[in-house]
Design a protein around this motif. Structure first.
Motif, PDB file in Angstrom:
ATOM      1  N   ARG A   1       0.829  -1.202   0.000  1.00  0.00           N
ATOM      2  CA  ARG A   1       0.000   0.000   0.000  1.00  0.00           C
ATOM      3  C   ARG A   1       0.864   1.252   0.000  1.00  0.00           C
ATOM      4  O   ARG A   1       0.563   2.232  -0.697  1.00  0.00           O
ATOM      5  N   LEU A   2       1.948   1.248   0.759  1.00  0.00           N
ATOM      6  CA  LEU A   2       2.827   2.414   0.820  1.00  0.00           C
ATOM      7  C   LEU A   2       3.469   2.690  -0.540  1.00  0.00           C
ATOM      8  O   LEU A   2       3.543   3.840  -0.980  1.00  0.00           O
ATOM      9  N   VAL A   3       3.932   1.640  -1.202  1.00  0.00           N
ATOM     10  CA  VAL A   3       4.536   1.810  -2.530  1.00  0.00           C
ATOM     11  C   VAL A   3       3.496   2.332  -3.518  1.00  0.00           C
ATOM     12  O   VAL A   3       3.780   3.211  -4.345  1.00  0.00           O
ATOM     13  N   TYR A   4       2.287   1.805  -3.439  1.00  0.00           N
ATOM     14  CA  TYR A   4       1.223   2.235  -4.345  1.00  0.00           C
ATOM     15  C   TYR A   4       0.914   3.713  -4.172  1.00  0.00           C
ATOM     16  O   TYR A   4       0.794   4.465  -5.149  1.00  0.00           O
ATOM     17  N   GLU A   5       0.802   4.175  -2.918  1.00  0.00           N
ATOM     18  CA  GLU A   5       0.518   5.592  -2.683  1.00  0.00           C
ATOM     19  C   GLU A   5       1.669   6.473  -3.163  1.00  0.00           C
ATOM     20  O   GLU A   5       1.442   7.571  -3.681  1.00  0.00           O
TER      21      GLU A   5
ATOM     22  N   MET B   1       2.128  -2.854 -10.182  1.00  0.00           N
ATOM     23  CA  MET B   1       3.539  -2.501 -10.029  1.00  0.00           C
ATOM     24  C   MET B   1       3.934  -2.486  -8.555  1.00  0.00           C
ATOM     25  O   MET B   1       5.028  -2.935  -8.182  1.00  0.00           O
ATOM     26  N   ALA B   2       3.055  -1.953  -7.708  1.00  0.00           N
ATOM     27  CA  ALA B   2       3.365  -1.848  -6.284  1.00  0.00           C
ATOM     28  C   ALA B   2       3.601  -3.213  -5.661  1.00  0.00           C
ATOM     29  O   ALA B   2       4.445  -3.367  -4.773  1.00  0.00           O
TER      30      ALA B   2
ATOM     31  N   MET C   1       3.388   3.941   7.798  1.00  0.00           N
ATOM     32  CA  MET C   1       1.969   3.583   7.783  1.00  0.00           C
ATOM     33  C   MET C   1       1.146   4.645   8.502  1.00  0.00           C
ATOM     34  O   MET C   1       0.060   5.018   8.039  1.00  0.00           O
ATOM     35  N   GLU C   2       1.650   5.149   9.627  1.00  0.00           N
ATOM     36  CA  GLU C   2       0.921   6.168  10.377  1.00  0.00           C
ATOM     37  C   GLU C   2       0.781   7.462   9.590  1.00  0.00           C
ATOM     38  O   GLU C   2      -0.191   8.201   9.762  1.00  0.00           O
ATOM     39  N   ALA C   3       1.731   7.739   8.710  1.00  0.00           N
ATOM     40  CA  ALA C   3       1.709   8.996   7.958  1.00  0.00           C
ATOM     41  C   ALA C   3       1.040   8.867   6.593  1.00  0.00           C
ATOM     42  O   ALA C   3       0.890   9.870   5.892  1.00  0.00           O
ATOM     43  N   THR C   4       0.629   7.662   6.210  1.00  0.00           N
ATOM     44  CA  THR C   4       0.076   7.439   4.873  1.00  0.00           C
ATOM     45  C   THR C   4      -1.415   7.174   4.952  1.00  0.00           C
ATOM     46  O   THR C   4      -1.834   6.232   5.646  1.00  0.00           O
ATOM     47  N   PRO C   5      -2.241   7.947   4.258  1.00  0.00           N
ATOM     48  CA  PRO C   5      -3.683   7.666   4.237  1.00  0.00           C
ATOM     49  C   PRO C   5      -3.970   6.305   3.612  1.00  0.00           C
ATOM     50  O   PRO C   5      -3.225   5.838   2.744  1.00  0.00           O
ATOM     51  N   LEU C   6      -5.015   5.660   4.078  1.00  0.00           N
ATOM     52  CA  LEU C   6      -5.505   4.398   3.540  1.00  0.00           C
ATOM     53  C   LEU C   6      -4.555   3.232   3.777  1.00  0.00           C
ATOM     54  O   LEU C   6      -4.703   2.179   3.154  1.00  0.00           O
ATOM     55  N   SER C   7      -3.564   3.394   4.646  1.00  0.00           N
ATOM     56  CA  SER C   7      -2.601   2.314   4.870  1.00  0.00           C
ATOM     57  C   SER C   7      -3.170   1.210   5.753  1.00  0.00           C
ATOM     58  O   SER C   7      -2.497   0.210   5.990  1.00  0.00           O
ATOM     59  N   GLY C   8      -4.390   1.356   6.240  1.00  0.00           N
ATOM     60  CA  GLY C   8      -5.007   0.310   7.052  1.00  0.00           C
ATOM     61  C   GLY C   8      -5.486  -0.869   6.240  1.00  0.00           C
ATOM     62  O   GLY C   8      -5.848  -1.905   6.803  1.00  0.00           O
ATOM     63  N   GLN C   9      -5.496  -0.753   4.902  1.00  0.00           N
ATOM     64  CA  GLN C   9      -5.883  -1.858   4.048  1.00  0.00           C
ATOM     65  C   GLN C   9      -4.970  -1.881   2.829  1.00  0.00           C
ATOM     66  O   GLN C   9      -4.445  -0.862   2.407  1.00  0.00           O
ATOM     67  N   CYS C  10      -4.769  -3.071   2.278  1.00  0.00           N
ATOM     68  CA  CYS C  10      -3.931  -3.196   1.092  1.00  0.00           C
ATOM     69  C   CYS C  10      -4.720  -2.735  -0.125  1.00  0.00           C
ATOM     70  O   CYS C  10      -5.862  -2.280  -0.027  1.00  0.00           O
ATOM     71  N   ASN C  11      -4.120  -2.879  -1.311  1.00  0.00           N
ATOM     72  CA  ASN C  11      -4.769  -2.413  -2.537  1.00  0.00           C
ATOM     73  C   ASN C  11      -6.050  -3.181  -2.855  1.00  0.00           C
ATOM     74  O   ASN C  11      -6.835  -2.739  -3.698  1.00  0.00           O
ATOM     75  N   HIS C  12      -6.258  -4.325  -2.208  1.00  0.00           N
ATOM     76  CA  HIS C  12      -7.440  -5.148  -2.487  1.00  0.00           C
ATOM     77  C   HIS C  12      -8.469  -5.075  -1.365  1.00  0.00           C
ATOM     78  O   HIS C  12      -9.454  -5.816  -1.387  1.00  0.00           O
ATOM     79  N   GLY C  13      -8.238  -4.200  -0.386  1.00  0.00           N
ATOM     80  CA  GLY C  13      -9.207  -4.027   0.688  1.00  0.00           C
ATOM     81  C   GLY C  13      -9.005  -4.917   1.887  1.00  0.00           C
ATOM     82  O   GLY C  13      -9.771  -4.836   2.849  1.00  0.00           O
TER      83      GLY C  13
END
Length: 357
Positions: A199-203, A302-303, A326-338
């Motif tokens: 998720r972090l790489v994707y964002e 790609m992520a 993770m704490e600083a990234t929005p939506l990091s509570g779930q991966c790219n697939h939810g």
């Protein structure tokens, strides 16, 4: 209205309730807007849960387009859809790294004993395990384990900088080279390192794409990827868009393409596997999807290639750095697939499992 976190998704659209000027509707435009708002955080076979109320002047909406008045027609449908999508995406972003509380509830439920009583005395371990247990319990101390025992977890020394007061705490151990165990002020957190870093790489890829395109790294030796002629043509049709994502592909005879650059944020990557995954994503999305949606889907693939893999041992500093990001990234509570990237267990719940409460 109310919108559930992506980790509270459902298998069907049974938890979606829409109201326009107080009237319940099942409008295709609004349902499509709801799905579009969650498209970046849910798999295609999952559905969000939400209760939305839209109020607008009566002259801007026609409620007589359906016999049962279940659908409406907006005078400015683009504005209505945009308001729903932008409002939901802002709300999800403000949730930060949070995941649904039902995730922890499900985890605690898995820990609880079964309803049928178990006869513990009959569950005798194998002789080898009994010997290892007796050796550990010998008088020389608990720290002296059996010589042939290989632990599947690693305990990290306590960090100099106390981070227990952070939302995701301080890393204390890594289990099975895939799960990070962190201690918080109110309990513990278990993090799936691959899902979280994906998720972090994707964002980060999306942020670079929005600014000036994803930076590319040139391959010292361009890699030739073989495929069918139809697949090569489909991939080359998107060559210009892929170049903006840092992936440069060119034709290389019939049924092959040559990869000259890959996205720099991914680091060393298998170019052939990356191209084939992107080709699958393009075929899955189809030509009907908007360009932006297709690009986001490709970035998601790609992520996955650029994230920390399961089975990789991480140092204490690396694990804590992942938690802070993770704490600083929005939506990091779930991966790219939810799926959830972490599970939080409160100390009170843990104590209740052991009968201490």
């Amino acid at each position: 209205g109310l919108a559930a976190l992506p980790t509270y998704s459902r298998g069907a659209a049974v938890a979606q309730f829409l109201f326009v000027n107080g009237r319940p509707v099942r409008d295709k435009l609004l349902l499509g807007a709801l799905r579009a708002a969650y498209s970046d955080v849910l798999a295609r076979d999952r559905h969000p849960a939400a209760v939305l109320f839209l109020d607008c002047p009566t002259e801007r909406v026609d409620v007589n387009v359906h016999p049962a008045k279940a659908e409406v027609r907006f005078r400015e449908p683009g504005v209505a859809r945009g308001l729903v999508v932008s409002g939901l995406r802002h709300a999800l972003a403000e949730a930060g790294h949070r995941a649904s509380s039902t995730v922890a509830g499900a985890a605690l439920g898995a820990f609880r004993p079964e309803g049928t009583p178990r006869v513990w005395q009959m569950e005798r371990p194998a002789p080898g395990l009994r010997a290892a247990a007796y050796s550990v319990q010998s008088p020389q101390g608990f720290a002296d384990g059996s010589p042939g025992f290989v632990p599947s977890a690693r305990v990290e020394p306590e960090s100099v900088e106390a981070a227990d007061d952070r939302p995701l705490g301080a890393a204390r151990a890594q289990i099975h080279e895939n799960y990070i165990v962190a201690q918080t002020a109110t309990g513990m957190v278990i993090v799936d390192q691959h899902a979280a870093h994906e998720r972090l790489v994707y964002e980060r890829l999306k942020a670079q794409m929005a600014e000036a395109g994803v930076a590319a790294q040139a391959l010292l030796i361009p890699e030739v990827v073989e495929m069918s002629a139809a697949e090569a043509a489909r991939l080359l049709d998107h060559a210009e868009a892929l170049a903006r994502l840092g992936l440069e592909v060119e034709p290389f005879g019939p049924g092959a393409v040559v990869v000259r650059t890959t996205p720099a944020p991914l680091g060393p990557v298998d170019a052939g596997a990356l191209v084939r995954d992107i080709l699958d994503e393009i075929a899955d999305a189809g030509d009907s999807a908007l360009l932006g949606a297709r690009l986001d889907a490709v970035l998601s693939r790609m992520a996955c290639h650029g994230s920390v893999r399961s089975g990789r041992r991480m140092s204490g500093d690396e694990m804590n750095a992942l938690l802070r990001r993770m704490e600083a990234t929005p939506l990091s509570g779930q991966c790219n697939h939810g799926r959830p990237t972490y599970v939080e267990l409160r100390l009170a719940d843990i104590e209740r499992l052991f009968g201490r409460r």
